[in-house]
Design an enzyme around this catalytic site. Structure first.
Site, PDB file in Angstrom:
ATOM      1  CB  SER A 155      -0.866   0.018   1.263  1.00  0.00           C
ATOM      2  OG  SER A 155      -1.551   1.252   1.367  1.00  0.00           O
ATOM      3  CE1 TYR A 168      -4.027  -2.516   5.000  1.00  0.00           C
ATOM      4  CE2 TYR A 168      -3.602  -0.190   4.559  1.00  0.00           C
ATOM      5  CZ  TYR A 168      -3.865  -1.474   4.105  1.00  0.00           C
ATOM      6  OH  TYR A 168      -3.951  -1.714   2.742  1.00  0.00           O
TER       7      TYR A 168
HETATM    8  P1  NAD Z   1     -11.003  -7.008  -0.591  1.00  0.00           P
HETATM    9  O1  NAD Z   1     -11.575  -6.943   0.780  1.00  0.00           O
HETATM   10  O2  NAD Z   1     -11.899  -7.025  -1.765  1.00  0.00           O
HETATM   11  O3  NAD Z   1     -10.035  -8.271  -0.718  1.00  0.00           O
HETATM   12  C1  NAD Z   1      -9.281  -8.748   0.331  1.00  0.00           C
HETATM   13  C2  NAD Z   1      -9.081 -10.226   0.100  1.00  0.00           C
HETATM   14  O4  NAD Z   1      -8.290 -10.732   1.170  1.00  0.00           O
HETATM   15  C3  NAD Z   1     -10.393 -11.006   0.089  1.00  0.00           C
HETATM   16  O5  NAD Z   1     -10.446 -11.830  -1.063  1.00  0.00           O
HETATM   17  C4  NAD Z   1     -10.329 -11.883   1.324  1.00  0.00           C
HETATM   18  O6  NAD Z   1     -10.825 -13.195   1.097  1.00  0.00           O
HETATM   19  C5  NAD Z   1      -8.831 -11.956   1.595  1.00  0.00           C
HETATM   20  N1  NAD Z   1      -8.611 -12.146   3.009  1.00  0.00           N
HETATM   21  C6  NAD Z   1      -8.844 -11.291   4.033  1.00  0.00           C
HETATM   22  N2  NAD Z   1      -8.565 -11.885   5.206  1.00  0.00           N
HETATM   23  C7  NAD Z   1      -8.170 -13.133   4.924  1.00  0.00           C
HETATM   24  C8  NAD Z   1      -7.781 -14.258   5.703  1.00  0.00           C
HETATM   25  N3  NAD Z   1      -7.755 -14.230   7.043  1.00  0.00           N
HETATM   26  N4  NAD Z   1      -7.457 -15.394   5.067  1.00  0.00           N
HETATM   27  C9  NAD Z   1      -7.513 -15.473   3.734  1.00  0.00           C
HETATM   28  N5  NAD Z   1      -7.862 -14.460   2.931  1.00  0.00           N
HETATM   29  C10 NAD Z   1      -8.199 -13.315   3.528  1.00  0.00           C
HETATM   30  O7  NAD Z   1      -9.977  -5.813  -0.632  1.00  0.00           O
HETATM   31  P2  NAD Z   1      -8.999  -5.231  -1.747  1.00  0.00           P
HETATM   32  O8  NAD Z   1      -9.165  -3.776  -1.660  1.00  0.00           O
HETATM   33  O9  NAD Z   1      -9.166  -5.926  -3.034  1.00  0.00           O
HETATM   34  O10 NAD Z   1      -7.575  -5.589  -1.105  1.00  0.00           O
HETATM   35  C11 NAD Z   1      -6.616  -6.423  -1.698  1.00  0.00           C
HETATM   36  C12 NAD Z   1      -5.239  -6.045  -1.195  1.00  0.00           C
HETATM   37  O11 NAD Z   1      -4.915  -4.732  -1.640  1.00  0.00           O
HETATM   38  C13 NAD Z   1      -5.107  -6.032   0.324  1.00  0.00           C
HETATM   39  O12 NAD Z   1      -3.851  -6.566   0.693  1.00  0.00           O
HETATM   40  C14 NAD Z   1      -5.170  -4.546   0.662  1.00  0.00           C
HETATM   41  O13 NAD Z   1      -4.510  -4.243   1.863  1.00  0.00           O
HETATM   42  C15 NAD Z   1      -4.457  -3.966  -0.540  1.00  0.00           C
HETATM   43  N6  NAD Z   1      -4.751  -2.544  -0.790  1.00  0.00           N
HETATM   44  C16 NAD Z   1      -6.025  -2.150  -1.097  1.00  0.00           C
HETATM   45  C17 NAD Z   1      -6.263  -0.796  -1.333  1.00  0.00           C
HETATM   46  C18 NAD Z   1      -7.615  -0.274  -1.694  1.00  0.00           C
HETATM   47  O14 NAD Z   1      -7.778   0.958  -1.751  1.00  0.00           O
HETATM   48  N7  NAD Z   1      -8.608  -1.122  -1.969  1.00  0.00           N
HETATM   49  C19 NAD Z   1      -5.218   0.126  -1.249  1.00  0.00           C
HETATM   50  C20 NAD Z   1      -3.940  -0.321  -0.929  1.00  0.00           C
HETATM   51  C21 NAD Z   1      -3.724  -1.667  -0.710  1.00  0.00           C
END
Ligand code: NAD
Length: 257
Positions: A155, A168
Site C-alpha cells: 500500500s 495497517y
Molecule cells: P477485498 O476486501 O476485496 O479483498 C481482500 C481479500 O483478502 C479477500 O479476497 C479476502 O478473502 C482476503 N482475506 C482477508 N482476510 C483473509 C484471511 N484471514 N485469510 C484469507 N484471505 C483473507 O480488498 P482489496 O481492496 O481488493 O484488497 C486487496 C489487497 O490490496 C489487500 O492486501 C489490501 O490491503 C491492498 N490494498 C487495497 C487498497 C484499496 O484501496 N482497496 C489500497 C492499498 C492496498
C-alpha cells in the site's frame, strides 16, 4: 514438501501456474482475470467465498480453487501444498489477501495488541509462510523458463506516513521491506516486487468517504484507481524478466502533493 513434479509439466510449453491469494473479490479478482488473459492457469483462493471461488475456477480452463484462512499458520502452509498437489508446479505467487482496520492515528489505545497481531498475521506472516513454502517450486519453475516471480500487494500507506490506521500502515511497510530483502535472498531464480496502491475502488474501501474525497480533490489523476489498473501493473511486472526489489506506487500521483 509432499508433491511430486510431473516431468511432462516441466515442459517449457506447458501453461504456467499463478496463485493469487484473495482472488474472489476486489484487486485479487482483477489480477487473476488479467493473468488468465495473459495465458496463466490460475489457482484462486479466498478465506470464505467458496461457491464464488469454485465458480471462477470452473470458468477458467484448468484453473482451481483453494480455501484457506491465512490468519492460521497451518492453513497457510497447507494452501501451498494443495496448489502444488493439484497443479504440480507454481510459477507466480501474488500475495494479495490482506485486511485493514480504520483507527484515527491519534487514538493509540484503540490500536490494541490484538489488532496489531491480527493485522500482522494476515498481512505479514502469511505472505512470509507462503513464500517460504513456495520457494522450492518457484526455483524449479525458474530453471524451466526463467520467469518465476512473487508480487506482494502492499500500500502507499506502507511508504508514506498515512493510511487507515498505524497498525495497517506498519504491516504494509514491513511487507515492502520484506520484498526488498527477499529480492536479494531469492535472486536470480525468483524476482520479488511489490505494488503499492493508493485508493482503489473495491469492497474494502466502499465506505471510505474521506479517502474518496481526498483523491478527487488532491490526486493529480482526480480519482481512485479501478482494480483493473492495479492488475495491469501486476501483469507488467510478471511479464518483465529483469525487474526485482521494486515497490511500484500506483496512487494516481497523490504522493506528489
Ligand atoms: P477485498 O476486501 O476485496 O479483498 C481482500 C481479500 O483478502 C479477500 O479476497 C479476502 O478473502 C482476503 N482475506 C482477508 N482476510 C483473509 C484471511 N484471514 N485469510 C484469507 N484471505 C483473507 O480488498 P482489496 O481492496 O481488493 O484488497 C486487496 C489487497 O490490496 C489487500 O492486501 C489490501 O490491503 C491492498 N490494498 C487495497 C487498497 C484499496 O484501496 N482497496 C489500497 C492499498 C492496498
Amino acid at each position: 514438501m509432499e508433491y511430486k513434479l510431473d516431468n511432462k509439466q516441466n515442459d517449457k510449453n506447458k501453461k504456467r501456474v499463478a496463485l493469487v491469494t484473495g482472488s474472489t473479490s476486489g484487486i485479487g479478482l482483477a489480477i487473476a482475470k488479467k493473468l488468465a488473459d495473459d495465458g496463466f492457469i490460475i489457482a484462486f483462493h479466498s478465506k470464505s467465498s467458496i461457491s464464488k471461488g469454485k465458480e471462477l475456477a470452473d470458468s477458467f480452463e484448468n484453473s482451481s480453487y483453494h480455501q484457506a484462512d491465512l490468519s492460521n499458520s497451518q492453513n497457510t502452509r497447507k494452501l501451498i501444498d494443495d496448489v502444488l498437489n493439484h497443479h504440480k508446479r507454481l510459477d507466480v505467487l501474488i500475495n494479495n489477501a490482506g485486511i485493514s482496520k480504520t483507527i484515527a492515528h491519534k487514538n493509540l489505545k484503540e490500536a490494541s495488541p490484538d489488532i496489531w497481531r491480527e493485522l500482522y498475521e494476515v498481512n505479514v506472516i502469511a505472505p512470509w509462510i507462503l513464500i517460504s513454502e513456495a520457494e522450492d517450486a518457484l526455483r524449479k519453475s525458474s530453471k524451466d523458463n526463467g520467469t518465476s516471480c512473487i508480487i506482494n500487494i502492499t500500500s502507499h500507506a506502507g511508504v508514506r506516513p498515512k493510511g487507515a490506521s498505524i497498525p495497517y500502515a506498519t504491516t504494509k511497510a514491513a511487507l515492502n521491506h520484506m520484498t526488498k530483502l527477499l529480492a536479494l535472498s531469492l535472486s536470480p531464480d525468483i524476482r520479488v516486487n511489490a505494488v503499492a496502491p493508493g485508493l482503489v475502488h473495491t469492497p474494502m474501501t466502499a465506505s471510505w468517504e474521506e479517502a474518496h474525497h481526498l483523491w478527487r480533490e488532491r490526486a493529480p489523476m482526480k480519482r481512485g484507481a479501478n482494480p483493473e489498473e492495479i492488475a495491469h501493473i501486476v501483469s507488467m511486472l510478471v511479464s518483465n524478466t529483469y525487474i526485482t526489489g521494486e515497490i511500484v506506487m500506483v496512487d494516481g500521483g497523490l504522493n506528489l502533493t
